[in-house]
Design a protein around this motif. Structure first.
Motif, short mmCIF file in Angstrom:
data_model
loop_
_atom_site.label_atom_id
_atom_site.label_comp_id
_atom_site.label_asym_id
_atom_site.label_seq_id
_atom_site.Cartn_x
_atom_site.Cartn_y
_atom_site.Cartn_z
N ARG A 196 -8.64 6.38 -8.05
CA ARG A 196 -7.69 5.33 -7.68
C ARG A 196 -8.13 3.98 -8.22
N SER A 254 0.84 -1.20 0.00
CA SER A 254 0.00 0.00 0.00
C SER A 254 0.87 1.24 0.00
N GLY A 255 0.19 2.39 0.06
CA GLY A 255 0.91 3.66 0.16
C GLY A 255 0.92 4.13 1.61
N GLY A 256 0.72 5.42 1.80
CA GLY A 256 0.72 5.98 3.16
C GLY A 256 2.09 5.87 3.81
N SER A 257 2.09 5.54 5.11
CA SER A 257 3.35 5.49 5.84
C SER A 257 4.08 4.15 5.68
N LYS A 269 -10.25 9.96 0.80
CA LYS A 269 -8.87 10.40 1.00
C LYS A 269 -8.32 10.84 -0.36
N ASN A 314 1.75 5.89 -5.53
CA ASN A 314 2.25 4.92 -4.54
C ASN A 314 3.52 4.25 -5.05
N GLY A 371 -1.85 -0.69 5.09
CA GLY A 371 -1.96 0.33 6.12
C GLY A 371 -3.41 0.41 6.58
N CYS A 372 -3.62 1.22 7.61
CA CYS A 372 -4.98 1.38 8.16
C CYS A 372 -5.22 2.88 8.30
N LYS A 413 -3.77 6.70 15.62
CA LYS A 413 -4.51 5.50 15.21
C LYS A 413 -5.34 4.90 16.35
N HIS A 457 -10.24 2.55 6.85
CA HIS A 457 -10.07 2.05 5.48
C HIS A 457 -8.73 1.32 5.35
N CYS A 498 -6.26 -0.44 1.84
CA CYS A 498 -6.15 -0.30 0.38
C CYS A 498 -6.93 0.97 0.03
N ARG A 502 -2.96 5.28 -7.02
CA ARG A 502 -3.67 6.49 -7.44
C ARG A 502 -3.54 6.64 -8.95
N ASP A 541 -3.14 -0.82 -3.71
CA ASP A 541 -3.94 0.24 -4.32
C ASP A 541 -2.99 1.25 -4.94
O1 LIG Z 1 -2.71 4.87 -1.08
C1 LIG Z 1 -3.24 4.97 0.00
O2 LIG Z 1 -3.83 5.98 0.36
C2 LIG Z 1 -3.06 3.82 0.94
O3 LIG Z 1 -2.80 2.62 0.37
C3 LIG Z 1 -3.99 3.78 2.12
O4 LIG Z 1 -4.82 2.65 2.23
C4 LIG Z 1 -3.07 3.87 3.33
O5 LIG Z 1 -2.38 2.66 3.50
C5 LIG Z 1 -3.82 4.24 4.58
O6 LIG Z 1 -4.49 5.46 4.35
C6 LIG Z 1 -2.94 4.37 5.79
O7 LIG Z 1 -2.05 5.43 5.59
P1 LIG Z 1 -1.04 5.84 6.73
O8 LIG Z 1 -0.16 4.65 6.95
O9 LIG Z 1 -0.27 6.99 6.14
O10 LIG Z 1 -1.83 6.22 7.92
#
Ligand SMILES: O=C(O)[C@H](O)[C@@H](O)[C@H](O)[C@H](O)COP(=O)(O)O
Length: 263
Positions: free
Chosen positions: A192, A43-46, A187, A89, A155-156, A215, A161, A163, A79, A77
């Motif tokens: 996406r 996934s993306g995010g952190s 978001k 991502n 990620g969460c 979180k 949510h 993915c 974008r 996932d």
């Molecule tokens: O592309 C995305 O937006 C992510 O895949 C999304 O699902 C991400 O994993 C979560 O929003 C958690 O993001 P954080 O780890 O930054 O809180």
């Protein structure tokens, strides 16, 4: 009673990273034993940052090896943007991890399955083409009902949510497609593509990485109430195949039992 998701909590991200590394390497070895490669979606995010911290660390033993040449990396996932766009991502994984790999001479880099940026204007087509990418890797759609990833690294989000599967969204009811478009992601950015819930819950292993005090409210909801939140649906659909790597701040006040980390 069905076995439940494993919750592994660590004092800091620095303490979490070695455990995540050991876990990913054990999934890698299982994948290689199963079919000669390691098929993982991220996934993306952190997540890419924490993953990089885990995987770029020097090996601590002979078996503690990331076999990059065996990795096939997909996106859980993505974008609908160009690969060099700040929202991509792939771009994030590239800058955090892929660009930093120091591969010994002769070792080939991981195979990375990016989206087809020729069709960014049409998210349905973008999703269909990514699904075709999966079909090519996981055998034909006719012979395989669902792809089986060796590992999904997720990620969460603060609303539960994962993915690009958002709470209450109709995409949660998608049962046929492997990859689906979304044009109204709460978001940003809104457009996406995402793996669907049946694909996520079909993986051999699913690991969530969630860190930071921001979180803790949603972690309480996911682990104590569920309420149909996407992360809770993944927990329910995968049971003990699912593992959460969190820091203590993310689960402060959450009553769900933690497990000591072991493989
Ligand atoms: O592309 C995305 O937006 C992510 O895949 C999304 O699902 C991400 O994993 C979560 O929003 C958690 O993001 P954080 O780890 O930054 O809180």
């Amino acid at each position: 009673m069905a076995k439940q998701a494993n919750l592994y909590s660590f004092s800091t991200v620095d303490a979490l990273a070695p455990a995540l590394r050991a876990y990913v390497i054990s999934c890698q070895e299982a994948g290689i034993t199963r079919h000669g490669v390691f098929k993982v979606a991220v996934s993306g995010g952190s997540l890419p940052k924490t993953l990089a911290q885990a995987l770029l660390a020097p090996p601590t033993s002979e078996t503690d090896t990331v076999k990059w040449d065996k990795w096939e990396i997909f996106f859980a996932d993505e974008r609908a943007v160009a690969l060099d766009h700040p929202d991509s991502n792939y771009g994030l994984l590239k800058s955090e991890l892929l660009d930093k790999l120091q591969l010994p001479e002769g070792v080939k880099p991981p195979t990375v399955h990016t989206i087809d940026t020729e069709v960014l204007d049409d998210t349905q087509e973008l999703a269909d083409r990514y699904e075709q990418t999966l079909v090519r890797s996981f055998a034909s759609r006719d012979s395989v009902k669902l792809p089986i990833f060796d590992l999904l690294l997720l990620g969460c989000g603060p609303d539960g949510h994962t993915c690009s599967l958002f709470p209450g969204h109709e995409l949660l009811r998608e049962m046929n497609a492997w990859v689906a478009p979304i044009d109204d992601s709460p978001k940003p950015p809104p457009r996406r593509i995402t793996l669907t819930l049946p694909v996520v819950t079909h993986a051999v292993k699913v690991a969530f990485v969630a860190t930071g005090g921001g979180k803790k409210e949603i972690m309480k909801e996911i682990f104590e109430q569920g309420k149909g939140l996407p992360c809770a649906l993944v927990n329910e659909g995968t049971g003990e195949r699912c593992s959460w790597f969190v820091d203590n701040a993310a689960v402060e006040g959450v009553s769900y039992p933690r497990r000591p980390f072991s493989l």
